[in-house]
Design an enzyme around this catalytic site. Structure first.
Site: not given
Length: 466
Positions: A276-277
């Site tokens: 996600d990051n």
């Protein structure tokens, strides 16, 4: 050295303590101001959540959205979490519910919901496609490819959202339809700050809840308000498939005549643990686009989490962040209330003779008041008084006390456990499977021995993969 030289040396003491004292007080003012910014921003953003005009628009006039929910086992509050996506006030969306195999216990819940909401365009996808070591990416990649819409909304299975969240998030992603063109960079990703609620009374669950709803939320909102770099948690993210298909995770800017032979798209992020990051960072750095928070929260159900589970969860993500943003991880202890408070107290005592016994209680009281105000903004109401208040504040105090010891333990290692498997975190947050099942540390035994549950998504019941 004669007597005059000695007298002169004593009359001009070293400037080092003064410099350190000034630096400590200055740093305290900076960190406190950043936290105050998070508090003020939370008040402005989350205390009013207007209904989106898209909620009542004609389906043909609004952009379609494909909602993807990766599932594995019976998470805490699973039925209500999934049902919240079936009841969105938005006229044009489809849902993909993905599981690794047809023995997954979540399937019974999914089928009940599909039967309950026959008018919702929902699909079950059984079977993962291995594109990397990240099981979440492996789980959702088939839904990603089958999605009929460009806008994707990926939510973890332990997240519940308000019925108006999708409409307001699309508003944030696309911007006001009548807005004049500006020099502001396009929004490529809309995310939601996690707001935890414990579904069971266990110490780790309440410590996690106190952490996510105060200090984490405060700093997360502040950093995204300043917006000098990407900072995204993947509980609930909205982005465009057409943008993801242009990035490759190298974080190198994409040019108009880009002839890179690197594979692009969601599959390339399977090599990262914190996909996600990395997706957010790729959109920011490779495409030069930006992110935004909507005025909604991702209500994060925390099931039966022991204190040991909490400890190892924090260790895992510190070790991942260390490989992704080393400098930020290195200074992390100096942003915590105890360390920064002691530094400021020492500095004020040295510079002005201000007593530490007076400063520290004031510091902790004000710090707590700011954090509880953030809680009230996200929850929509203040923390209830009485036993609930004292239980929350007790868990909050324990979290603050554990922050430094957890960091000190985590910073020296690179091995993490996730979904019952052991990984070694490498450069830029990439991971590889480790053959070592057990970390040789006394922390793994006695009080700190893991409970055996898979804690990455707070799974309440084990599945076939254990």
């Amino acid at each position: 050295m004669d007597v005059d030289d000695v007298t002169e040396a004593h009359s001009h003491p070293s400037a080092v303590p003064t410099v350190l004292a000034v630096a400590g007080v200055t740093w305290y003012c900076f960190i406190f101001s950043l936290g105050l910014l998070g508090c003020v921003s939370a008040r402005k953003r989350y205390r009013l959540r207007p209904r989106s005009p898209l909620a009542s628009a004609d389906p043909s006039t609004v952009p379609g959205v494909s909602i993807i929910r990766p599932l594995k086992g019976l998470d805490a509050n699973l039925y209500e979490n999934l049902e919240s996506t079936f009841t969105q006030e938005y006229p044009n969306y489809e849902i993909f519910l993905t599981v690794e195999n047809d023995h997954d216990q979540a399937l019974a819940v999914v089928r009940d919901l599909i039967a309950k909401y026959p008018n919702v365009n929902a699909h079950i996808i059984i079977g993962e496609e291995t594109v990397g070591v990240n099981p979440k990416v492996n789980n959702i990649i088939r839904a990603y490819r089958q999605a009929a819409n460009d806008i994707l909304w990926v939510l973890d299975s332990n997240v519940m959202v308000d019925s108006g969240t999708l409409g307001r998030s699309v508003d944030a992603l696309d911007g006001p339809p009548s807005a004049a063109p500006s020099s502001r960079k396009r929004i490529a990703l809309v995310h939601h700050v996690p707001f935890a609620f414990a579904t069971e009374y266990s110490l780790g669950s309440h410590v996690e809840q106190a952490f996510l709803n105060t200090n984490h939320a405060k700093m997360y909102i502040a950093i995204n308000t300043v917006a000098i770099d990407s900072c995204v948690v993947g509980k609930s993210n909205l982005y465009r498939k057409s943008d993801i298909d242009r990035v490759d995770g190298t974080l190198k800017p994409v040019t108009s005549n880009d002839q890179s032979r690197h594979e692009k798209g969601l599959a390339v992020f399977g090599r990262f643990l914190a996909e996600d990051n990395m997706i957010a960072s790729a959109l920011w750095h490779e495409l030069g686009l930006r992110h935004d928070l909507s005025c909604d929260v991702a209500r994060n159900a925390v099931g039966n989490m022991s204190l040991a589970d909490y400890f190892w969860r924090r260790v895992r993500w510190i070790r991942v962040r260390k490989r992704m943003v080393f400098a930020a991880t290195l200074i992390e202890p100096f942003t915590e209330s105890i360390v920064v408070g002691v530094l400021a107290a020492l500095g004020l005592r040295y510079l002005f003779g201000f007593p530490m016994w007076l400063f520290l209680p004031i510091h902790f009281a004000v710090w707590l008041a700011v954090d509880l105000d953030v809680y009230a903004s996200l929850a929509g109401y203040p923390l209830p008084s009485g036993a609930v208040w004292w239980r929350f504040v007790g868990a909050y105090a324990l979290r603050e006390a554990l922050a430094l010891p957890i960091w000190m333990f985590a910073i020296w290692g690179s091995t993490v456990d996730w979904r019952g498997k052991t990984y070694i975190v490498m450069r830029n947050g990439e991971v590889r499977r480790s053959n070592r099942d057990d970390e040789k540390s006394w922390f793994r035994w006695g009080f700190w021995k893991r409970s055996g549950k898979n804690d990455s998504h707070y799974e309440a019941i084990e599945t076939s993969e254990s």
